[in-house]
Design an enzyme around this catalytic site. Structure first.
Site, PDB file in Angstrom:
ATOM      1  N   ASP A  90      68.197  20.927  58.391  1.00 52.18           N
ATOM      2  CA  ASP A  90      69.901  20.940  58.224  1.00 52.18           C
ATOM      3  C   ASP A  90      70.014  22.087  57.286  1.00 52.18           C
ATOM      4  O   ASP A  90      69.541  22.167  56.398  1.00 52.18           O
ATOM      5  CB  ASP A  90      70.496  19.594  57.370  1.00 52.18           C
ATOM      6  N   HIS A 139      74.017  12.549  66.005  1.00 49.13           N
ATOM      7  CA  HIS A 139      72.907  13.026  64.875  1.00 49.13           C
ATOM      8  C   HIS A 139      72.301  12.124  64.022  1.00 49.13           C
ATOM      9  O   HIS A 139      73.067  11.252  63.507  1.00 49.13           O
ATOM     10  CB  HIS A 139      73.227  14.337  64.516  1.00 49.13           C
ATOM     11  N   HIS A 182      70.353  11.867  60.372  1.00 43.86           N
ATOM     12  CA  HIS A 182      69.760  12.610  59.378  1.00 43.86           C
ATOM     13  C   HIS A 182      68.680  11.766  58.790  1.00 43.86           C
ATOM     14  O   HIS A 182      68.435  10.724  58.679  1.00 43.86           O
ATOM     15  CB  HIS A 182      70.884  12.589  58.123  1.00 43.86           C
TER      16      HIS A 182
END
Length: 133
Positions: free
Chosen positions: A29, A93, A95
């Protein structure tokens, strides 16, 4: 319209990739909560996690587990936290966030800044741990 993640998959936008398979991609990220904060996505653009078909859903979770296991080996932390929010980018997505306390998963905290060299070094550490498995 393609999401930013679909553009990463297509190679139109660069990313600090840490793992890739036929169906999935994991990359750092660029607005991380912690060093080693990774996003894991299906290459197929599907907005909502629970709209994935069963095979893609379970495959994504298994791929995330493999990446998280490697991350835990090379990023100093107690655990790898998992979050699925899905509001900021219309592409499923997960994390994966190195954490030492619950507050480390607070997305309202200021994001960290790293140089491209630091991102590359972190990505390489995770890739190396994956190669050793």
């Amino acid at each position: 319209m393609s999401s930013i993640f679909s553009k990463i998959v297509a190679g139109e936008i660069p990313a600090y990739k840490v793992a890739e398979s036929i169906d999935f991609l994991a990359f750092l990220d660029v607005n991380p909560l912690a060093e080693g904060h990774v996003l894991v996505i299906p290459k197929q653009e599907v907005d909502y996690l629970f709209d994935l078909d069963d095979e893609l859903y379970t495959g994504l979770q298994m791929f995330a587990k493999i990446v998280a296991t490697a991350m835990k080996q090379v990023i100093p932390c107690k655990k790898i936290g998992v979050a699925v929010i899905g509001l900021e980018v219309p592409h499923t997505h997960i994390h994966l966030i190195p954490m030492n306390e619950v507050g480390d998963l607070n997305f309202s905290r200021p994001k960290l800044t790293f140089t491209p060299e630091q991102f590359e070094a972190t990505a390489e550490k995770i890739k190396e741990a994956l190669r050793e498995e």
